[in-house]
Design an enzyme around this catalytic site. Structure first.
Site, PDB file in Angstrom:
ATOM      1  N   SER A 108       6.293   7.124  -6.590  1.00 18.10           N
ATOM      2  CA  SER A 108       5.381   6.280  -5.499  1.00 18.10           C
ATOM      3  C   SER A 108       5.875   6.898  -4.185  1.00 18.10           C
ATOM      4  O   SER A 108       5.163   7.929  -3.760  1.00 18.10           O
ATOM      5  CB  SER A 108       6.286   4.779  -5.638  1.00 18.10           C
ATOM      6  OG  SER A 108       5.442   3.942  -5.005  1.00 18.10           O
TER       7      SER A 108
ATOM      8  N   HIS B 128       4.228   0.069 -12.586  1.00 18.33           N
ATOM      9  CA  HIS B 128       4.647   0.954 -11.497  1.00 18.33           C
ATOM     10  C   HIS B 128       6.103   1.391 -11.813  1.00 18.33           C
ATOM     11  O   HIS B 128       6.907   0.851 -11.367  1.00 18.33           O
ATOM     12  CB  HIS B 128       4.459   0.272 -10.389  1.00 18.33           C
ATOM     13  CG  HIS B 128       4.674   1.148  -9.037  1.00 18.33           C
ATOM     14  ND1 HIS B 128       3.715   2.036  -8.671  1.00 18.33           N
ATOM     15  CD2 HIS B 128       5.724   1.192  -8.347  1.00 18.33           C
ATOM     16  CE1 HIS B 128       4.164   2.612  -7.344  1.00 18.33           C
ATOM     17  NE2 HIS B 128       5.403   1.862  -7.151  1.00 18.33           N
TER      18      HIS B 128
ATOM     19  N   LYS C  65       4.482  10.571  -2.759  1.00 18.91           N
ATOM     20  CA  LYS C  65       3.859  11.083  -1.708  1.00 18.91           C
ATOM     21  C   LYS C  65       4.434  12.160  -0.948  1.00 18.91           C
ATOM     22  O   LYS C  65       3.915  13.067  -0.841  1.00 18.91           O
ATOM     23  CB  LYS C  65       3.532   9.903  -0.693  1.00 18.91           C
ATOM     24  CG  LYS C  65       3.046   8.490  -1.351  1.00 18.91           C
ATOM     25  CD  LYS C  65       2.791   7.526  -0.166  1.00 18.91           C
ATOM     26  CE  LYS C  65       2.856   6.245  -0.643  1.00 18.91           C
ATOM     27  NZ  LYS C  65       1.976   5.443  -1.382  1.00 18.91           N
TER      28      LYS C  65
ATOM     29  N   TRP D  84      -2.255  -1.309  -7.843  1.00 15.43           N
ATOM     30  CA  TRP D  84      -1.932  -1.043  -6.300  1.00 15.43           C
ATOM     31  C   TRP D  84      -2.326   0.410  -6.053  1.00 15.43           C
ATOM     32  O   TRP D  84      -2.681   0.656  -4.953  1.00 15.43           O
ATOM     33  CB  TRP D  84      -0.772  -1.606  -5.889  1.00 15.43           C
ATOM     34  CG  TRP D  84      -0.300  -1.787  -4.568  1.00 15.43           C
ATOM     35  CD1 TRP D  84       0.735  -1.199  -3.896  1.00 15.43           C
ATOM     36  CD2 TRP D  84      -0.928  -2.724  -3.545  1.00 15.43           C
ATOM     37  NE1 TRP D  84       0.774  -1.426  -2.679  1.00 15.43           N
ATOM     38  CE2 TRP D  84      -0.236  -2.411  -2.248  1.00 15.43           C
ATOM     39  CE3 TRP D  84      -1.970  -3.412  -3.357  1.00 15.43           C
ATOM     40  CZ2 TRP D  84      -0.562  -3.156  -1.080  1.00 15.43           C
ATOM     41  CZ3 TRP D  84      -2.458  -3.982  -2.123  1.00 15.43           C
ATOM     42  CH2 TRP D  84      -1.559  -3.867  -1.272  1.00 15.43           C
TER      43      TRP D  84
HETATM   44  C1  GTR Z   1       4.572  -0.003  -2.128  1.00 22.45           C
HETATM   45  C2  GTR Z   1       3.714   0.629  -1.246  1.00 22.45           C
HETATM   46  C3  GTR Z   1       3.329   1.807  -2.004  1.00 22.45           C
HETATM   47  C4  GTR Z   1       4.314   2.675  -2.722  1.00 22.45           C
HETATM   48  C5  GTR Z   1       5.531   1.556  -3.210  1.00 22.45           C
HETATM   49  C6  GTR Z   1       6.753   2.312  -3.504  1.00 22.45           C
HETATM   50  O1  GTR Z   1       5.157  -1.235  -1.398  1.00 22.45           O
HETATM   51  O2  GTR Z   1       2.586  -0.193  -0.751  1.00 22.45           O
HETATM   52  O3  GTR Z   1       2.402   2.811  -1.337  1.00 22.45           O
HETATM   53  O4  GTR Z   1       4.673   3.772  -2.047  1.00 22.45           O
HETATM   54  O5  GTR Z   1       5.709   0.893  -2.233  1.00 22.45           O
HETATM   55  O6  GTR Z   1       7.150   3.330  -2.920  1.00 22.45           O
HETATM   56  O7  GTR Z   1       7.456   1.809  -4.566  1.00 22.45           O
END
Ligand code: GTR
Length: 366
Positions: A202, A343, A206, A293
């Site tokens: 996540s 996720h 990045k 998402w």
């Molecule tokens: C979310 C964000 C994502 C992702 C995520 C995470 O809220 O919108 O881009 O990075 O967090 O890091 O778990």
């Protein structure tokens, strides 16, 4: 494969690896630096590290954990943060390393934790012949909109209230921290400096991508569910959009990135360029079926489009349709899988990444 509403800007202007290396690659790195992630310091600092604690039989296994402290010295002071290195007690030769950029709680990577979790399955990683290392993102820069007063940025910038529009954001600061861990790992005789890979989930995913794009000492990068401004192509993306991420996390990217809120179709860049900057090194992208998402199809599309840069080096890329869950695809130096579920980063994901790494010809000969 899903095609975005408008095509992302072209990756290659000319088709030779020389022009890519000497002109297009530096141009794209500068574009993403100045428009998205912000510019981290390239010089004017030094890194040192020291062993702060050793734990035998960490996490109740035949694995030892060393906690190191990294000290970064810059004009305005020093900044310290820890990282952890797990080494199997039985080992032969310098080990390849998987470095997790941990965006969750410390307990997942701390040897004192009684908890073992698929997010960082140390025993499984070492059983497959790796050393496992981890840093905690929050130790490098807080994951809060605190004006950069509490993290590593403050030892480089004296006037935090007047930052440049391309000044580094938190994702770039975390990537900088991972590079400082690389400074240390690459000096340890137990480890193979040419086989150190960055892994993140996540926001950590990045970071792993941006880190490997900038720091070519990393052998490979694996981004899990990195989505918006990670692996996913932005144009036509479902779920999180540029305006969403800039609203929720205004400190993650540079100020210039906010100019692209709602203007994705006009951006002179897209995320396949980030992935292409890792070429020709092994790149792995993982998605999860329920992670709408992040948009798995947009992550896959990007991994496919980045293949253009890999082909300049005579490497294959990914081709074909969006795969079914639990059907990993390996296109030479680019791999992708879709996992059933939410996720997260799981033991399944790590195992598939290791399959991919160990299938690389230059990895196998080691
Ligand atoms: C979310 C964000 C994502 C992702 C995520 C995470 O809220 O919108 O881009 O990075 O967090 O890091 O778990």
């Amino acid at each position: 494969m899903k095609v975005p509403s408008s095509l992302p800007p072209v990756l290659l202007k000319e088709t030779s690896s020389e022009t890519w290396e000497n002109s297009r690659r530096p141009e794209l790195l500068a574009l993403l630096r100045d428009e998205v992630y912000g510019a981290a310091p390239l010089r004017g600092f030094s890194t040192r590290f020291s062993l702060s604690e050793e734990t035998k039989d960490a996490m109740h296994t035949k694995i030892d954990c060393r906690a190191y402290t990294v000290t970064v010295s810059a004009p305005l002071g020093e900044y310290r943060f820890p990282f952890y290195l797990y080494l199997p007690q039985q080992r032969k030769g310098p080990l390849p390393v998987l470095l997790l950029i941990n965006n969750r709680e410390r307990g997942l990577i701390d040897p004192k934790s009684s908890r073992t979790d698929g997010f960082f399955p140390v025993a499984e990683l070492t059983a497959r012949g790796f050393a496992a290392a981890a840093l905690l993102t929050k130790d490098v820069d807080t994951d809060q909109d605190d004006g950069f007063q509490n993290g590593i940025v403050r030892i480089f910038e004296s006037d935090l209230s007047h930052r440049a529009p391309n000044a580094w954001g938190t994702i770039a600061a975390w990537a900088f921290g991972a590079s400082r861990v690389m400074d240390c790992l690459s000096q340890l005789p137990e480890l193979d400096p040419a086989r150190i890979s960055a892994v993140g989930h996540s926001r950590g995913g990045k970071t792993a991508l941006w880190c490997a794009a900038n720091d070519r000492r990393f052998y490979s990068a694996y981004s899990s569910c990195s989505g918006c401004t990670g692996a996913a192509i932005t144009r036509g993306k479902q779920g999180e959009r540029v305006a969403d991420i800039n609203r929720a996390f205004p400190y993650w990217f540079c100020q210039n990135y906010k100019n692209w809120n709602g203007r994705e179709e006009e951006m002179p860049f897209d995320q396949q360029m980030l992935l292409a900057l890792i070429a020709p090194r092994p790149l792995y992208v993982g998605s999860a079926t329920e992670d709408l998402w992040a948009d798995p199809q947009a992550e896959f599309l990007s991994a496919c489009l980045a293949g253009e840069a890999y082909r300049l080096y005579g490497e294959k890329g990914l081709a074909g349709e969006f795969p079914a869950p639990e059907t990993p695809l390996h296109g030479g130096r680019i791999g992708y899988h879709l996992r059933t579920g939410e996720h997260n980063l799981t033991a399944y994901d790590w195992q598939r990444y290791i399959d991919f790494l160990q299938g690389q010809p230059d990895f196998a000969v080691k």
